[in-house]
Design a protein around this motif. Structure first.
Motif, short mmCIF file in Angstrom:
data_model
loop_
_atom_site.label_atom_id
_atom_site.label_comp_id
_atom_site.label_asym_id
_atom_site.label_seq_id
_atom_site.Cartn_x
_atom_site.Cartn_y
_atom_site.Cartn_z
N ALA A 257 8.59 -8.83 -9.93
CA ALA A 257 9.62 -8.31 -9.26
C ALA A 257 9.26 -7.56 -8.03
O ALA A 257 10.32 -7.68 -6.83
N PHE A 258 8.24 -6.82 -7.88
CA PHE A 258 7.80 -6.25 -6.62
C PHE A 258 7.56 -7.69 -5.55
O PHE A 258 8.17 -7.24 -4.33
N ARG A 259 7.12 -8.64 -6.19
CA ARG A 259 6.85 -9.91 -5.15
C ARG A 259 8.06 -10.35 -4.67
O ARG A 259 8.69 -10.79 -3.46
N GLU A 264 6.98 -10.91 -0.22
CA GLU A 264 5.81 -10.68 0.27
C GLU A 264 4.71 -11.06 -0.77
O GLU A 264 5.31 -10.80 -1.93
N GLU A 265 3.58 -11.13 -0.47
CA GLU A 265 2.14 -11.22 -1.38
C GLU A 265 1.37 -9.88 -1.09
O GLU A 265 1.21 -9.46 0.06
N PRO A 266 0.81 -9.21 -2.06
CA PRO A 266 -0.04 -7.96 -2.02
C PRO A 266 -1.20 -8.35 -1.22
O PRO A 266 -1.92 -9.59 -1.28
N VAL A 267 -1.57 -7.31 -0.48
CA VAL A 267 -2.93 -7.35 0.09
C VAL A 267 -3.94 -6.43 -0.49
O VAL A 267 -5.14 -6.50 -0.19
N GLU A 268 -3.49 -5.71 -1.63
CA GLU A 268 -4.53 -4.76 -2.23
C GLU A 268 -3.82 -4.53 -3.59
O GLU A 268 -2.56 -3.68 -3.72
N VAL A 269 -4.85 -4.34 -4.61
CA VAL A 269 -4.16 -4.07 -5.81
C VAL A 269 -5.19 -3.00 -6.64
O VAL A 269 -6.39 -2.83 -6.38
N THR A 270 -4.69 -2.14 -7.39
CA THR A 270 -5.41 -1.42 -8.09
C THR A 270 -4.96 -1.36 -9.64
O THR A 270 -3.79 -1.91 -10.03
N GLY A 271 -5.83 -0.86 -10.44
CA GLY A 271 -5.56 -0.98 -11.85
C GLY A 271 -6.16 -0.05 -12.78
O GLY A 271 -7.36 0.27 -12.49
N ARG A 272 -5.50 0.50 -13.75
CA ARG A 272 -6.12 1.38 -14.81
C ARG A 272 -5.44 0.72 -16.23
O ARG A 272 -4.57 0.64 -16.29
N VAL A 288 -1.74 0.40 -22.59
CA VAL A 288 -0.98 0.76 -21.25
C VAL A 288 -1.73 -0.02 -20.09
O VAL A 288 -3.13 0.32 -20.03
N ALA A 289 -1.20 -0.42 -19.18
CA ALA A 289 -1.60 -0.69 -17.85
C ALA A 289 -0.90 -0.02 -16.92
O ALA A 289 0.35 -0.14 -16.92
N ASN A 290 -1.55 0.37 -15.97
CA ASN A 290 -0.94 0.92 -14.62
C ASN A 290 -1.50 0.24 -13.43
O ASN A 290 -2.75 0.04 -13.51
N PHE A 291 -0.81 -0.17 -12.56
CA PHE A 291 -1.18 -0.78 -11.40
C PHE A 291 -0.36 -0.65 -10.36
O PHE A 291 0.84 -0.12 -10.26
N THR A 292 -0.95 -0.75 -9.10
CA THR A 292 -0.32 -0.73 -7.51
C THR A 292 -0.31 -1.96 -7.00
O THR A 292 -1.53 -2.50 -6.99
N LEU A 293 0.47 -2.35 -6.38
CA LEU A 293 0.38 -3.22 -5.61
C LEU A 293 0.88 -3.17 -3.87
O LEU A 293 1.63 -2.34 -3.59
N SER A 297 3.77 -4.94 4.77
CA SER A 297 4.84 -4.35 5.23
C SER A 297 4.71 -2.91 5.15
O SER A 297 5.24 -1.98 5.74
N GLY A 298 3.91 -2.58 4.17
CA GLY A 298 3.55 -1.24 3.82
C GLY A 298 4.21 -0.74 2.46
O GLY A 298 4.15 0.36 2.09
N VAL A 299 5.16 -1.52 2.08
CA VAL A 299 5.71 -1.20 0.88
C VAL A 299 4.84 -1.16 -0.51
O VAL A 299 3.91 -1.98 -0.38
N MET A 300 5.01 -0.13 -1.38
CA MET A 300 4.01 0.08 -2.37
C MET A 300 4.75 0.01 -3.66
O MET A 300 5.92 0.16 -3.67
N GLY A 301 4.36 -0.91 -4.49
CA GLY A 301 4.89 -1.13 -5.75
C GLY A 301 3.94 -0.62 -6.86
O GLY A 301 2.64 -0.68 -6.97
#
Length: 424
Positions: A257-259, A264-272, A288-293, A297-301
């Motif tokens: 959904a973020f995509r 856009e396509e992400p330039v960086e991801v994180t995960g826990r 549970v998985a937590n993640f950011t994309l 453009s600067g948008v954070m998911g």
């Protein structure tokens, strides 16, 4: 005439007074004029009726499905919960497809399901005899609804049998397998589409349009959660079969959904990840998985998925002048939209609910249209491959404890075909 039923009146209006009315009763009623709203016009195989309601009321077009003999034939591969609960019933709302074959490892179950959907015995296959679908000209495409690790084998075999392929998400358990699936379909000159039902659903399509038109200003943040409480003993809890836990199964809806909201396509991801000790469901996979994309453009998911929480499905896109929230966002039905923007001197809240329709009928109809017009479907194999690459990056980030960089992709919607047609 006060005791006439609605059915009797409608029958009379169509000149069928002899049905349901005695001769004496018909004489009492007299001649009822034909109702133009029930007659309409016929152009080819399409029926058009004048509207019943004023322009102020919501009223969609008639379904007008294709003639049954002209619909594309589908072989459903795998008869589990999704097929029996959603996909097969969805054919009843389809305009362009019909079920013509079933594939199952359990003959007795296949026969029982075939009887429900009028599929002949000769069109029942097991996994060993699957390749013989090449001899069935009624099958135009197959719908792969099997455990994730089986997708590569059966997409490849379907392609080699000369059949187009619709495959459930996640596309594969590894990006290498996803690449092989794309190559197999390309080499066989058949189309491959990944079943991202949300990208064809009316509420999600409306949210995409609003975000892209900047109706909530410049998009800044997207939040999503998709969780459920699963029973033990499912194949989804076996890493070799599923590829992971909640992330590839339900978390994929969040970052997909973020995509599609941003394009856009992400330039960086994180995960826990969490993997509760002592719970047999999570001996091999995450709960549970937590993640950011982070997008160019600067948008954070910001997303969360889980396998041990009461069902929670929400999506919220926040911009500089408003926000769009979807409740029950990734469910099969009853998705509701809320829009918040300034109205005069106050903040206004706008609630919207789009007409319900089977998401599986909608996505299958889109694939049928892409096959007929020989165009790339909106969610081809490349769309699924990108999500698997992101999944792998999230797992690496969770394992290493640091963000993972992704290649910069220029442009919007680079992994998608033309947008699906909208009705209305």
């Amino acid at each position: 005439m006060s005791d006439l039923t609605r059915r009797t009146v409608l029958g009379a209006s169509a000149g069928l007074l002899s049905v349901g009315l005695t001769q004496a009763r018909a004489a009492e009623v007299g001649t009822i004029p034909e109702d133009p709203h029930a007659i309409g016009t016929v152009t080819g195989s399409k029926v058009e009726l004048p509207p019943l309601h004023a322009a102020s009321e919501a009223e969609g077009p008639l379904p007008n499905p294709d003639p049954f003999t002209k619909r594309l034939g589908v072989a459903v591969v795998g008869l589990g919960h999704l097929s029996l609960g959603e996909i097969l019933p969805g054919f009843g709302q389809s305009k362009s497809v019909k079920v013509v074959a079933l594939v199952s490892g359990h003959r007795e179950k296949a026969r029982a399901v075939a009887a429900e959907y009028n599929v002949p015995e000769r069109a029942l296959y097991d996994y060993a005899s699957f390749d013989s679908i090449k001899n069935n000209p009624e099958i135009d495409f197959v719908y792969i609804v099997l455990p994730n690790a089986m997708h590569l084998e059966f997409v490849t075999r379907a392609a080699q049998a000369g059949k187009h392929v619709l495959c459930e998400k996640p596309m594969a358990t590894t990006s290498a397998d996803a690449e092989r699936m794309i190559a197999a379909c390309r080499d066989a000159k058949v189309k491959l589409m990944i079943a991202y039902r949300m990208q064809y659903e009316a509420t999600q399509r409306a949210a995409i349009a609003m975000v892209r038109k900047k109706e909530i200003g410049e998009l800044r943040l997207i939040q999503a959660v998709n969780g459920q409480n699963d029973t033990p003993g499912q194949w989804r809890q076996v890493k070799a079969i599923a590829g992971g836990g909640s992330l590839p199964d339900v978390g994929i809806y969040c970052y997909n959904a973020f995509r599609y909201l941003t394009g856009e396509e992400p330039v960086e991801v994180t995960g826990r990840m969490t993997q509760p000790a002592g719970d047999p469901r999570f001996s091999q996979v995450e709960d549970v998985a937590n993640f950011t994309l982070q997008f160019p453009s600067g948008v954070m998911g910001v997303g969360t998925s889980g396998y041990s929480i009461h069902e929670a499905r929400a999506l919220k896109a926040m911009g500089t002048t408003g926000w769009i929230g979807l409740d029950n966002a990734f469910a099969y039905n009853n998705i509701a939209m809320t829009v918040s923007r300034k109205v005069g001197q106050v903040n206004g809240i706008d609630h919207r609910q789009y007409p319900p329709k089977s998401q599986f009928a909608t996505e299958m109809d889109h694939f049928a249209d892409a096959i007929r017009r020989d165009v790339v479907p909106h969610t081809p194999g490349e769309e699924g491959l990108q999500d698997i690459r992101i999944m792998e990056a999230i797992y690496r980030a969770a394992e290493g404890g640091s963000p993972v960089k992704m290649p910069l992709v220029q442009g919007l919607d680079t992994t998608r075909g033309p947008a699906p047609a909208t009705e209305g």
